[in-house]
Motif scaffolding. Sequence first.
Motif, PDB file in Angstrom:
ATOM      1  N   VAL A 274       0.834  -1.205   0.000  1.00 15.58           N
ATOM      2  CA  VAL A 274       0.000   0.000   0.000  1.00 15.58           C
ATOM      3  C   VAL A 274       0.865   1.251   0.000  1.00 15.58           C
ATOM      4  O   VAL A 274       0.569   2.232  -0.695  1.00 15.58           O
ATOM      5  CB  VAL A 274      -0.960  -0.015   1.203  1.00 15.58           C
ATOM      6  N   GLU A 275       1.952   1.236   0.757  1.00 10.23           N
ATOM      7  CA  GLU A 275       2.817   2.404   0.829  1.00 10.23           C
ATOM      8  C   GLU A 275       3.501   2.714  -0.496  1.00 10.23           C
ATOM      9  O   GLU A 275       3.916   3.854  -0.730  1.00 10.23           O
ATOM     10  CB  GLU A 275       3.865   2.205   1.923  1.00 10.23           C
TER      11      GLU A 275
ATOM     12  N   LEU B  66       1.998   2.725  -3.318  1.00  9.67           N
ATOM     13  CA  LEU B  66       1.029   3.358  -4.202  1.00  9.67           C
ATOM     14  C   LEU B  66       1.153   4.878  -4.128  1.00  9.67           C
ATOM     15  O   LEU B  66       1.451   5.436  -3.072  1.00  9.67           O
ATOM     16  CB  LEU B  66      -0.397   2.949  -3.813  1.00  9.67           C
TER      17      LEU B  66
ATOM     18  N   ARG C 288      -3.508   5.258  -3.264  1.00  6.99           N
ATOM     19  CA  ARG C 288      -3.447   4.662  -1.928  1.00  6.99           C
ATOM     20  C   ARG C 288      -4.726   4.950  -1.153  1.00  6.99           C
ATOM     21  O   ARG C 288      -5.306   4.056  -0.531  1.00  6.99           O
ATOM     22  CB  ARG C 288      -2.238   5.198  -1.167  1.00  6.99           C
TER      23      ARG C 288
END
Length: 310
Positions: free
Chosen positions: A111-112, A114, A119
Amino acid sequence: MGRDCRLLLTTRDARLIAGLGANGYELGMLDETQARQLLANWARVHVEMLPPEAEAVRKHCGNLPLALTLAGAQIGMGNNWADLLTALDAADLHYLDPSEGSIYKVLKTSVEQLAAPLRQAYLDLGIVAADVQVSEAALVKLWGRRGDMPDYRLRQWLTELAQRGLVFVSGESPSRWMSLHDVPQKYLREQVQNPATLHRDWLRSYGGGQFPWTGAEVAAEVYLYRQGLYHFREAGEIAAFRRLLWDFDWLQGKLEATDSRALLADFEAVTVGESRDSGLKRLEGALRLSAHVLEKDSSQLAGQLLGRLL
């Protein structure tokens, strides 16, 4: 490297395949037999010796190799099946956190990576109901509710999330359907702040910024008719949903998008405990008596209601 050597690269990001000019081979989900074997291997027991709790653990993990590996490792390290199952029932994925990594750490890293807008779009999926497919059109509504991004970019977001292995996608754009594995869905649900507001904003996007709306005012599609009750309930707007059940345009749209059983299920959900003489109960009764006709021809709704309510 010699002429006959090959390099094997595993990745969750399908974009790397095109960038490297490599041959891609997609590995699907494990079947139930493979999942049990993987769980047994990490639990350090023979597959035939797995206890009944192990099957419940497998279902929680959804045959996801990483989840099965971490779950089995807990047993292999000396923890018991009952505690593992209790943790999974409570959606406590931190229990599956051995020293070298966890599902949360894998997801958090993905996720980080993105870009900030994407995100946030992915984190918004934390309000999606469990075990459902979400239409591409519904995601465009959710992600485009602020009006600062063209639809084609929003559809591209869905493509990128699928390429990164963060969602599952089926069908062809612009009519694709998205689903989430149980494990990332639990992770995403923990990240959502002010979920009721987000549910309400999603509903508002169907009405062009207006809420509540009538059946004639909303640009509805299949997903909204299927999951409308869930989002209204989570938004704390069940009274607004009850009003929709008096709205002929909503009833007709729901019937055409789903079927009479789905329509009756909405009534059953909001009329529990009401007397048979209450208004919605009478309307529900008329629909129930008309169900066999409406299953064959949904255009008969007006005539059926008129005749039976009179």
